[in-house]
Write a protein that holds these residues in place. Structure first.
Motif, PDB file in Angstrom:
ATOM      1  N   ALA A 257      -7.972   4.466 -17.065  1.00 31.86           N
ATOM      2  CA  ALA A 257      -8.842   3.960 -15.066  1.00 31.86           C
ATOM      3  C   ALA A 257      -9.171   3.176 -14.555  1.00 31.86           C
ATOM      4  CB  ALA A 257      -9.205   6.020 -15.496  1.00 31.86           C
ATOM      5  N   PRO A 258     -10.381   2.839 -15.731  1.00 31.41           N
ATOM      6  CA  PRO A 258     -10.886   2.138 -15.309  1.00 31.41           C
ATOM      7  C   PRO A 258     -10.002  -0.134 -15.326  1.00 31.41           C
ATOM      8  CG  PRO A 258     -12.457   1.972 -16.314  1.00 31.41           C
ATOM      9  CD  PRO A 258     -11.997   3.211 -16.618  1.00 31.41           C
ATOM     10  N   VAL A 259      -9.463   0.265 -15.789  1.00 27.62           N
ATOM     11  CA  VAL A 259      -8.594  -1.513 -15.857  1.00 27.62           C
ATOM     12  C   VAL A 259      -7.348  -0.952 -15.243  1.00 27.62           C
ATOM     13  CG1 VAL A 259      -6.686  -2.607 -17.609  1.00 27.62           C
ATOM     14  CG2 VAL A 259      -8.934  -1.234 -18.788  1.00 27.62           C
ATOM     15  N   TYR A 260      -6.951   0.610 -14.380  1.00 26.47           N
ATOM     16  CA  TYR A 260      -5.966   0.541 -13.724  1.00 26.47           C
ATOM     17  C   TYR A 260      -6.108   0.059 -12.449  1.00 26.47           C
ATOM     18  CZ  TYR A 260      -1.920   2.434 -16.331  1.00 26.47           C
ATOM     19  OH  TYR A 260      -0.643   2.395 -17.207  1.00 26.47           O
ATOM     20  N   GLU A 261      -7.649   0.768 -12.009  1.00 28.03           N
ATOM     21  CA  GLU A 261      -8.173   0.281 -10.671  1.00 28.03           C
ATOM     22  C   GLU A 261      -8.563  -1.657 -10.057  1.00 28.03           C
ATOM     23  OE1 GLU A 261     -12.452   1.770  -8.368  1.00 28.03           O
ATOM     24  OE2 GLU A 261     -12.128   2.635 -10.659  1.00 28.03           O
ATOM     25  N   THR A 262      -9.415  -1.646 -11.899  1.00 29.57           N
ATOM     26  CA  THR A 262      -9.574  -3.512 -12.271  1.00 29.57           C
ATOM     27  C   THR A 262      -8.304  -4.199 -10.503  1.00 29.57           C
ATOM     28  OG1 THR A 262     -11.202  -3.146 -13.081  1.00 29.57           O
ATOM     29  CG2 THR A 262     -10.293  -5.422 -12.209  1.00 29.57           C
ATOM     30  N   MET A 263      -7.362  -3.403 -11.600  1.00 28.95           N
ATOM     31  CA  MET A 263      -5.898  -4.450 -10.918  1.00 28.95           C
ATOM     32  C   MET A 263      -5.020  -4.303  -9.901  1.00 28.95           C
ATOM     33  SD  MET A 263      -2.820  -4.508 -15.488  1.00 28.95           S
ATOM     34  CE  MET A 263      -3.572  -2.324 -15.055  1.00 28.95           C
ATOM     35  N   MET A 264      -5.579  -2.842  -9.089  1.00 27.51           N
ATOM     36  CA  MET A 264      -4.796  -2.190  -7.876  1.00 27.51           C
ATOM     37  C   MET A 264      -6.454  -3.613  -7.192  1.00 27.51           C
ATOM     38  SD  MET A 264      -2.496  -0.808  -8.127  1.00 27.51           S
ATOM     39  CE  MET A 264      -2.178  -0.195  -6.729  1.00 27.51           C
ATOM     40  N   MET A 289       4.373  -7.633  -5.127  1.00 24.57           N
ATOM     41  CA  MET A 289       4.176  -6.481  -4.441  1.00 24.57           C
ATOM     42  C   MET A 289       5.382  -6.019  -5.655  1.00 24.57           C
ATOM     43  SD  MET A 289       2.938  -6.238  -1.920  1.00 24.57           S
ATOM     44  CE  MET A 289       4.032  -4.459  -1.035  1.00 24.57           C
ATOM     45  N   ASP A 290       6.123  -6.392  -6.593  1.00 25.18           N
ATOM     46  CA  ASP A 290       7.226  -5.476  -7.381  1.00 25.18           C
ATOM     47  C   ASP A 290       5.790  -5.000  -8.759  1.00 25.18           C
ATOM     48  OD1 ASP A 290       9.131  -6.153  -6.069  1.00 25.18           O
ATOM     49  OD2 ASP A 290       9.583  -7.468  -6.971  1.00 25.18           O
ATOM     50  N   VAL A 291       4.705  -6.148  -8.848  1.00 23.48           N
ATOM     51  CA  VAL A 291       4.366  -5.265 -10.120  1.00 23.48           C
ATOM     52  C   VAL A 291       3.139  -4.453  -9.392  1.00 23.48           C
ATOM     53  CG1 VAL A 291       1.884  -6.367 -11.361  1.00 23.48           C
ATOM     54  CG2 VAL A 291       3.884  -7.630 -11.143  1.00 23.48           C
ATOM     55  N   LYS A 292       2.837  -4.118  -7.783  1.00 23.69           N
ATOM     56  CA  LYS A 292       1.838  -3.403  -7.305  1.00 23.69           C
ATOM     57  C   LYS A 292       2.457  -2.428  -7.760  1.00 23.69           C
ATOM     58  CE  LYS A 292      -1.002  -2.654  -3.628  1.00 23.69           C
ATOM     59  NZ  LYS A 292      -1.658  -2.697  -2.432  1.00 23.69           N
ATOM     60  N   ILE A 293       3.754  -2.130  -7.075  1.00 29.59           N
ATOM     61  CA  ILE A 293       4.667  -1.156  -7.606  1.00 29.59           C
ATOM     62  C   ILE A 293       4.966  -0.341  -8.474  1.00 29.59           C
ATOM     63  CG2 ILE A 293       7.005   0.107  -6.655  1.00 29.59           C
ATOM     64  CD1 ILE A 293       7.223  -1.777  -4.474  1.00 29.59           C
ATOM     65  N   ASP A 294       5.321  -1.450  -9.612  1.00 29.35           N
ATOM     66  CA  ASP A 294       5.169  -0.846 -10.529  1.00 29.35           C
ATOM     67  C   ASP A 294       4.140  -0.072 -11.835  1.00 29.35           C
ATOM     68  OD1 ASP A 294       6.418  -0.429 -13.477  1.00 29.35           O
ATOM     69  OD2 ASP A 294       5.462  -2.849 -13.775  1.00 29.35           O
ATOM     70  N   ILE A 295       3.030  -1.018 -11.330  1.00 32.37           N
ATOM     71  CA  ILE A 295       1.219  -0.116 -11.948  1.00 32.37           C
ATOM     72  C   ILE A 295       1.501   1.317 -10.898  1.00 32.37           C
ATOM     73  CG2 ILE A 295      -1.008  -0.768 -11.991  1.00 32.37           C
ATOM     74  CD1 ILE A 295      -0.424  -3.238 -11.918  1.00 32.37           C
ATOM     75  N   ASN A 296       1.287   1.110  -9.682  1.00 30.60           N
ATOM     76  CA  ASN A 296       1.009   2.173  -9.069  1.00 30.60           C
ATOM     77  C   ASN A 296       2.659   3.458 -10.015  1.00 30.60           C
ATOM     78  OD1 ASN A 296      -0.364   3.005  -7.070  1.00 30.60           O
ATOM     79  ND2 ASN A 296       1.042   1.033  -6.013  1.00 30.60           N
ATOM     80  N   LYS A 297       3.612   3.042  -9.725  1.00 32.44           N
ATOM     81  CA  LYS A 297       4.572   4.339 -10.718  1.00 32.44           C
ATOM     82  C   LYS A 297       3.955   4.638 -11.833  1.00 32.44           C
ATOM     83  CE  LYS A 297       9.139   5.323 -12.153  1.00 32.44           C
ATOM     84  NZ  LYS A 297      10.250   4.034 -12.166  1.00 32.44           N
ATOM     85  N   ARG A 298       3.425   3.580 -12.983  1.00 36.27           N
ATOM     86  CA  ARG A 298       2.764   4.204 -13.788  1.00 36.27           C
ATOM     87  C   ARG A 298       1.809   5.157 -14.165  1.00 36.27           C
ATOM     88  NH1 ARG A 298       2.280  -1.881 -16.609  1.00 36.27           N
ATOM     89  NH2 ARG A 298       0.312  -0.290 -18.349  1.00 36.27           N
TER      90      ARG A 298
END
Length: 441
Positions: A257-264, A289-298
């Motif tokens: 969770a902290p890793v995802y939040e930092t990437m976002m 934007m594509d990387v951001k959409i991919d991380i949101n989906k994960r």
């Protein structure tokens, strides 16, 4: 010569001190500073100072960029830059930009960070470096008289920053762990054969500098920041993903969770303010934007929220604070933090008092318990029987007869005189017009 009074004998060395002797000043309020702040707490703090997001984000980016430029000009280590950025963010949580110039606070934060990290620079040197960067055609030296008043302002803000951070000098330093981790992922022989390791290292290191333009260093540990930087670098470069998956993350002791939040947080910075960063201009916006959409989906598939520990109910219960308009506040670009002296104005409503430090946790607990005995309110309940004499009802001197005079015809009482209750058939005319006594209509 008058005889002198005899002095009492001094207590022996081995005798214990009396219990009536004062132990020392009261401990007051004892608190332990927290190293990490959640995103929800940060937003509450910004709302309390009427934070205008569109305007304050610009000042935040400019302030961090100024610290980075002066740091490179003075050849200071990157750890000093990380510490100065944390102090700058913490100061902005408490005071709005209408009360100070963001450039003054940025330079004062770097001045305090130089002392904290033992890379001491004089305030005149920092101010001179900032001046030469802003005015390259007007080169000056630190001994110039033009820096006398700005130097007093910096010293005043230094004391103010120390009070704001509560003398908590801790800050995140992810670059050291980042370099070790990347070297482990790309050994030296592979880096010499191709430039993949060098390109990966350069992008990841610049991303660690851009990370200070967000609030991520205040929310996450250094291990979480390093893992987020490495994974996001691999996703943007489209290389090294297999090495990231093979990386042993057990020594980091970090959840996802902290890793995802930092990437976002980094992707929000690169998509909204790409020109104000080092890594943003190197890549296409569509790729980010594509990387951001991919991380949101994960994140949605794995059941993670955007921010760690977010409480929707707490957000609804927080009152909304309307920010000040840009016209009602002084622009930091055209006004100085202080307009007449080197002292700093204190914010109204803050708790002023003596700050004490106890480095031994056990001694701090003992002192707090000892002082707490004098502030505890203790009550004792007991019952007391009291005999109260019965009160007799007052009697009229005419043996209970009515004292109202009998007026008008017959024996009707006058019910039309205010403020007594009026009868059903009584007139409500004003007293100046005369009264109508109990009459029948």
């Amino acid at each position: 010569m008058a005889p002198q009074p005899a002095r009492p004998p001094a207590p022996a060395q081995d005798e214990p001190a009396s219990n009536d002797d004062p132990i020392g000043p009261p401990s007051g309020l004892s608190s332990t500073p927290t190293l990490y702040i959640s995103e929800q707490t940060i937003r509450h703090m910004l709302k309390s100072i009427s934070y205008d997001e569109a305007r304050e984000d610009n000042y935040r980016l400019k302030g961090i960029q100024l610290i980075d430029n002066v740091r490179e000009s003075l050849q200071l280590p990157v750890r000093t830059f990380d510490t100065a950025a944390v102090y700058y963010h913490k100061f902005r949580f408490r005071y709005p930009s209408s009360e100070y110039d963001f450039s003054d606070v940025a330079l004062a934060s770097l001045f305090v960070a130089c002392k904290t990290e033992d890379t001491i620079k004089k305030s005149r040197e920092i101010l001179c470096a900032a001046h030469n960067l802003k005015h390259p055609n007007d080169h000056k030296t630190p001994d110039d008289k033009a820096f006398e008043f700005p130097s007093s302002v910096t010293v005043g803000l230094e004391r103010h920053i120390l009070e704001t951070i509560g003398f908590d000098f801790r800050a995140q330093y992810p670059q050291k762990i980042l370099v070790k981790t990347v070297r482990k992922m790309f050994p030296p022989d592979e880096r010499d054969r191709d430039n993949r390791g060098q390109k990966f290292m350069r992008t990841a290191y610049d991303m660690s500098i851009d990370l200070n333009k967000t609030f991520a260093p205040l929310k996450q540990s250094s291990s979480a920041l390093v893992l987020a930087i490495i994974e996001l670098t691999a996703l943007i470069l489209s290389q090294g993903l297999d090495r990231v998956k093979q990386l042993d993350v057990k020594p980091f002791r970090v959840d996802r969770a902290p890793v995802y939040e930092t990437m976002m947080d980094l992707l929000d910075l690169y998509t909204q303010f790409p020109k104000s960063t080092k890594v943003g201009p190197r890549f296409d916006l569509n790729k980010l934007m594509d990387v951001k959409i991919d991380i949101n989906k994960r994140m949605s598939e794995e059941g993670y929220q955007r921010h760690v520990g977010w409480c929707d109910k707490c957000s609804r219960e927080t009152p909304e604070v309307h920010p000040v308009t840009p016209g009602s506040a002084k622009s930091p670009a055209t006004s100085n933090s202080l307009s007449g002296s080197g002292s700093v104005r204190r914010k109204a409503g803050t708790n002023e008092g003596t700050l004490r430090y106890v480095f031994d946790a056990e001694e701090a607990r003992k002192e707090k318990a000892l002082v707490g005995e004098h502030f505890n309110d203790e009550y004792e309940e007991y019952e007391v029987e009291v005999e109260e004499p019965l009160r007799e009802e007052p009697r009229h001197p005419n043996n209970g007869r009515s004292t109202y005079p009998i007026r008008g015809h017959g024996h009707h009482l006058d019910h039309g005189w205010g403020p007594y209750n009026r009868g059903r058939h009584t007139s409500y005319s004003d007293r100046s017009r005369g009264r109508k006594y109990g009459s029948h209509y």
